[in-house]
Design a protein around this motif. Structure first.
Motif, PDB file in Angstrom:
ATOM      1  N   SER A  65       2.532   7.608  12.647  1.00 14.36           N
ATOM      2  CA  SER A  65       2.906   9.339  11.793  1.00 14.36           C
ATOM      3  C   SER A  65       2.000  10.165  11.253  1.00 14.36           C
ATOM      4  O   SER A  65       1.917  10.680  11.470  1.00 14.36           O
ATOM      5  CB  SER A  65       4.114   8.850  11.719  1.00 14.36           C
ATOM      6  N   LEU A  66       1.740   9.058  10.110  1.00 12.70           N
ATOM      7  CA  LEU A  66       1.439   9.847   8.937  1.00 12.70           C
ATOM      8  C   LEU A  66      -0.342  10.477   9.198  1.00 12.70           C
ATOM      9  O   LEU A  66      -1.032  11.839   9.098  1.00 12.70           O
ATOM     10  CB  LEU A  66       0.958   8.978   8.272  1.00 12.70           C
ATOM     11  N   SER A  67      -0.744   9.299  10.405  1.00 11.83           N
ATOM     12  CA  SER A  67      -2.212   9.766  11.094  1.00 11.83           C
ATOM     13  C   SER A  67      -1.726  10.747  11.860  1.00 11.83           C
ATOM     14  O   SER A  67      -3.310  11.626  12.102  1.00 11.83           O
ATOM     15  CB  SER A  67      -2.871   8.414  11.533  1.00 11.83           C
ATOM     16  N   LEU A  69      -0.171  13.312  11.464  1.00  5.23           N
ATOM     17  CA  LEU A  69       0.163  14.677  11.195  1.00  5.23           C
ATOM     18  C   LEU A  69      -1.532  14.870   9.949  1.00  5.23           C
ATOM     19  O   LEU A  69      -2.081  15.688   9.177  1.00  5.23           O
ATOM     20  CB  LEU A  69       0.520  14.846   9.151  1.00  5.23           C
ATOM     21  N   GLY A  70      -2.261  13.999  10.734  1.00 11.36           N
ATOM     22  CA  GLY A  70      -3.745  14.794   9.593  1.00 11.36           C
ATOM     23  C   GLY A  70      -3.632  13.789   8.006  1.00 11.36           C
ATOM     24  O   GLY A  70      -4.699  14.614   7.253  1.00 11.36           O
ATOM     25  N   LEU A  71      -2.775  12.870   8.246  1.00 13.52           N
ATOM     26  CA  LEU A  71      -2.844  12.429   5.858  1.00 13.52           C
ATOM     27  C   LEU A  71      -3.533  11.430   5.947  1.00 13.52           C
ATOM     28  O   LEU A  71      -3.192  10.591   6.762  1.00 13.52           O
ATOM     29  CB  LEU A  71      -1.818  13.372   5.582  1.00 13.52           C
ATOM     30  N   LEU A  72      -3.882  11.011   4.356  1.00 12.35           N
ATOM     31  CA  LEU A  72      -3.643   9.300   4.089  1.00 12.35           C
ATOM     32  C   LEU A  72      -3.108   9.589   2.931  1.00 12.35           C
ATOM     33  O   LEU A  72      -2.351  10.244   2.458  1.00 12.35           O
ATOM     34  CB  LEU A  72      -5.224   9.509   3.794  1.00 12.35           C
ATOM     35  N   PRO A  73      -2.432   8.234   3.182  1.00 13.75           N
ATOM     36  CA  PRO A  73      -1.186   7.873   2.061  1.00 13.75           C
ATOM     37  C   PRO A  73      -2.037   7.291   0.570  1.00 13.75           C
ATOM     38  O   PRO A  73      -3.263   7.227   0.370  1.00 13.75           O
ATOM     39  CB  PRO A  73      -0.724   6.610   2.522  1.00 13.75           C
ATOM     40  N   HIS A  74      -1.752   7.814  -0.735  1.00 13.95           N
ATOM     41  CA  HIS A  74      -1.481   7.702  -1.960  1.00 13.95           C
ATOM     42  C   HIS A  74      -0.822   6.353  -2.167  1.00 13.95           C
ATOM     43  O   HIS A  74      -1.859   5.696  -3.114  1.00 13.95           O
ATOM     44  CB  HIS A  74      -1.533   8.582  -2.936  1.00 13.95           C
ATOM     45  N   ASP A  75      -0.236   5.677  -1.528  1.00 10.67           N
ATOM     46  CA  ASP A  75       0.590   4.457  -1.586  1.00 10.67           C
ATOM     47  C   ASP A  75       1.195   4.451  -1.122  1.00 10.67           C
ATOM     48  O   ASP A  75       1.698   5.196  -0.280  1.00 10.67           O
ATOM     49  CB  ASP A  75       1.726   5.271  -2.651  1.00 10.67           C
ATOM     50  N   VAL A  76       0.606   3.104  -0.393  1.00 15.28           N
ATOM     51  CA  VAL A  76       1.689   2.196   0.498  1.00 15.28           C
ATOM     52  C   VAL A  76       2.475   1.365   0.794  1.00 15.28           C
ATOM     53  O   VAL A  76       2.002   0.004  -0.716  1.00 15.28           O
ATOM     54  CB  VAL A  76       0.774   1.975   1.534  1.00 15.28           C
ATOM     55  N   ASP A  77       3.366   1.236   0.521  1.00 17.95           N
ATOM     56  CA  ASP A  77       4.862  -0.058  -0.337  1.00 17.95           C
ATOM     57  C   ASP A  77       5.943  -0.590   0.647  1.00 17.95           C
ATOM     58  O   ASP A  77       6.762   0.364   1.586  1.00 17.95           O
ATOM     59  CB  ASP A  77       5.403   0.982  -1.291  1.00 17.95           C
ATOM     60  N   ALA A  78       5.990  -1.216   1.043  1.00 20.72           N
ATOM     61  CA  ALA A  78       7.261  -2.398   1.642  1.00 20.72           C
ATOM     62  C   ALA A  78       8.262  -1.234   1.282  1.00 20.72           C
ATOM     63  O   ALA A  78       9.283  -1.861   1.442  1.00 20.72           O
ATOM     64  CB  ALA A  78       6.694  -3.671   1.374  1.00 20.72           C
ATOM     65  N   LEU A  79       8.346  -1.677  -0.332  1.00 20.92           N
ATOM     66  CA  LEU A  79       9.689  -0.777  -0.877  1.00 20.92           C
ATOM     67  C   LEU A  79      10.341  -0.148  -0.059  1.00 20.92           C
ATOM     68  O   LEU A  79      11.618   0.251   0.350  1.00 20.92           O
ATOM     69  CB  LEU A  79      10.064  -0.295  -2.229  1.00 20.92           C
ATOM     70  N   LEU A 143       5.604  13.619  -0.610  1.00 20.10           N
ATOM     71  CA  LEU A 143       6.175  13.253   0.863  1.00 20.10           C
ATOM     72  C   LEU A 143       6.192  11.800   0.848  1.00 20.10           C
ATOM     73  O   LEU A 143       5.326  10.773   0.800  1.00 20.10           O
ATOM     74  CB  LEU A 143       4.970  14.263   2.055  1.00 20.10           C
ATOM     75  N   LEU A 144       7.220  11.109   1.537  1.00 19.69           N
ATOM     76  CA  LEU A 144       7.422   9.730   1.955  1.00 19.69           C
ATOM     77  C   LEU A 144       7.917   9.893   3.533  1.00 19.69           C
ATOM     78  O   LEU A 144       8.392  10.450   3.821  1.00 19.69           O
ATOM     79  CB  LEU A 144       8.561   9.468   1.760  1.00 19.69           C
ATOM     80  N   LEU A 145       6.641   9.409   4.383  1.00 19.06           N
ATOM     81  CA  LEU A 145       6.415   8.808   5.622  1.00 19.06           C
ATOM     82  C   LEU A 145       6.914   7.530   5.908  1.00 19.06           C
ATOM     83  O   LEU A 145       6.913   6.541   5.462  1.00 19.06           O
ATOM     84  CB  LEU A 145       4.973   9.240   5.918  1.00 19.06           C
ATOM     85  N   GLY A 146       8.329   7.532   5.827  1.00 22.22           N
ATOM     86  CA  GLY A 146       9.504   6.357   5.981  1.00 22.22           C
ATOM     87  C   GLY A 146      10.090   6.390   7.249  1.00 22.22           C
ATOM     88  O   GLY A 146      10.368   6.989   8.692  1.00 22.22           O
ATOM     89  N   HIS A 147      11.545   6.214   7.557  1.00 20.28           N
ATOM     90  CA  HIS A 147      12.471   5.402   8.533  1.00 20.28           C
ATOM     91  C   HIS A 147      13.510   5.964   7.733  1.00 20.28           C
ATOM     92  O   HIS A 147      13.864   6.325   6.698  1.00 20.28           O
ATOM     93  CB  HIS A 147      12.157   3.962   8.510  1.00 20.28           C
ATOM     94  N   GLY A 148      14.453   5.972   9.130  1.00 22.96           N
ATOM     95  CA  GLY A 148      15.975   6.647   8.853  1.00 22.96           C
ATOM     96  C   GLY A 148      17.351   5.794   8.094  1.00 22.96           C
ATOM     97  O   GLY A 148      17.276   6.601   6.914  1.00 22.96           O
ATOM     98  N   ILE A 149      16.929   4.790   8.366  1.00 22.72           N
ATOM     99  CA  ILE A 149      18.785   4.201   7.578  1.00 22.72           C
ATOM    100  C   ILE A 149      17.876   4.454   6.027  1.00 22.72           C
ATOM    101  O   ILE A 149      19.125   5.143   4.818  1.00 22.72           O
ATOM    102  CB  ILE A 149      18.733   3.020   7.919  1.00 22.72           C
ATOM    103  N   MET A 150      16.754   3.416   5.711  1.00 26.31           N
ATOM    104  CA  MET A 150      15.963   3.566   3.928  1.00 26.31           C
ATOM    105  C   MET A 150      16.066   4.709   3.590  1.00 26.31           C
ATOM    106  O   MET A 150      16.295   5.429   2.257  1.00 26.31           O
ATOM    107  CB  MET A 150      14.005   2.951   4.432  1.00 26.31           C
TER     108      MET A 150
END
Length: 184
Positions: A65-67, A69-79, A143-150
């Motif tokens: 999804s981030l891709s 949007l044409g964006l790259l993450p500064h931080d990828v975290d399982a949190l 911007l956090l690209l994440g998930h519904g419940i979390m």
């Protein structure tokens, strides 16, 4: 200071018909490996482009999804990963996928976790995730690209810390919730 919580796009993984719990476990595993099948609407692109610091869950549907949007993450975290659906130990019952998912998520909110993460642990993780996002917000809009419940659990933690919703999230794919810290 602003924090944007965005849900991923529509996964490229369809709900199957009636299935057993074991088949559902296989379905969930494939869902977690899926990319997105749609592009973001213009409004999501506009909102995402406001960010100066981008955080992402490591799950493929969030990263693709981030891709999109044409964006790259500064931080990828399982949190920031989604909370897994707990599975039951029964083999005979077959239900439609959407019924299984609704039933198992309801059981999870009532305290059943099976081998999955408990509600209490997920709340603790959401608290840590909110703290991390707040720390990143010192650098500008996050911007956090994440998930519904979390994302909803993180939003709750942000509100507990005095952050106010400018825009609340829905459960739709590409939905956003925007939080800002009021000036004191």
């Amino acid at each position: 200071m602003k924090i944007i919580l965005m849900r991923h796009g529509k996964p490229d993984h369809q709900a199957a018909g009636r299935q057993s719990v074991q088949a559902l476990a296989d379905w969930c595993e494939a869902y977690d490996l899926s990319q997105v099948s749609d592009g973001p609407p213009p409004r999501s692109i506009e909102i995402a482009r406001q960010a100066t610091f981008i955080v992402c869950s490591p799950l493929p549907r969030a990263q693709s999804s981030l891709s999109q949007l044409g964006l790259l993450p500064h931080d990828v975290d399982a949190l920031f990963s989604e909370v897994a659906v707990p599975l039951l130990r029964t083999g005979a019952v077959q239900l439609p996928t959407v019924c299984w998912l609704a039933l198992l998520r309801l059981l999870w909110f009532c305290g059943y976790a099976g081998d999955a993460e408990s509600l209490q642990h997920a709340r603790s993780r959401a608290s840590a995730a909110a703290e991390k996002l707040i720390a990143h917000s010192q650098q500008g809009t996050v911007l956090l690209l994440g998930h519904g419940i979390m994302n909803k659990m993180i939003a709750r933690e942000l509100r507990k810390r005095g952050w106010q919703a400018e825009k609340h999230a829905s459960s739709r794919h590409w939905s956003t919730a925007i939080y800002h810290r009021p000036f004191i």
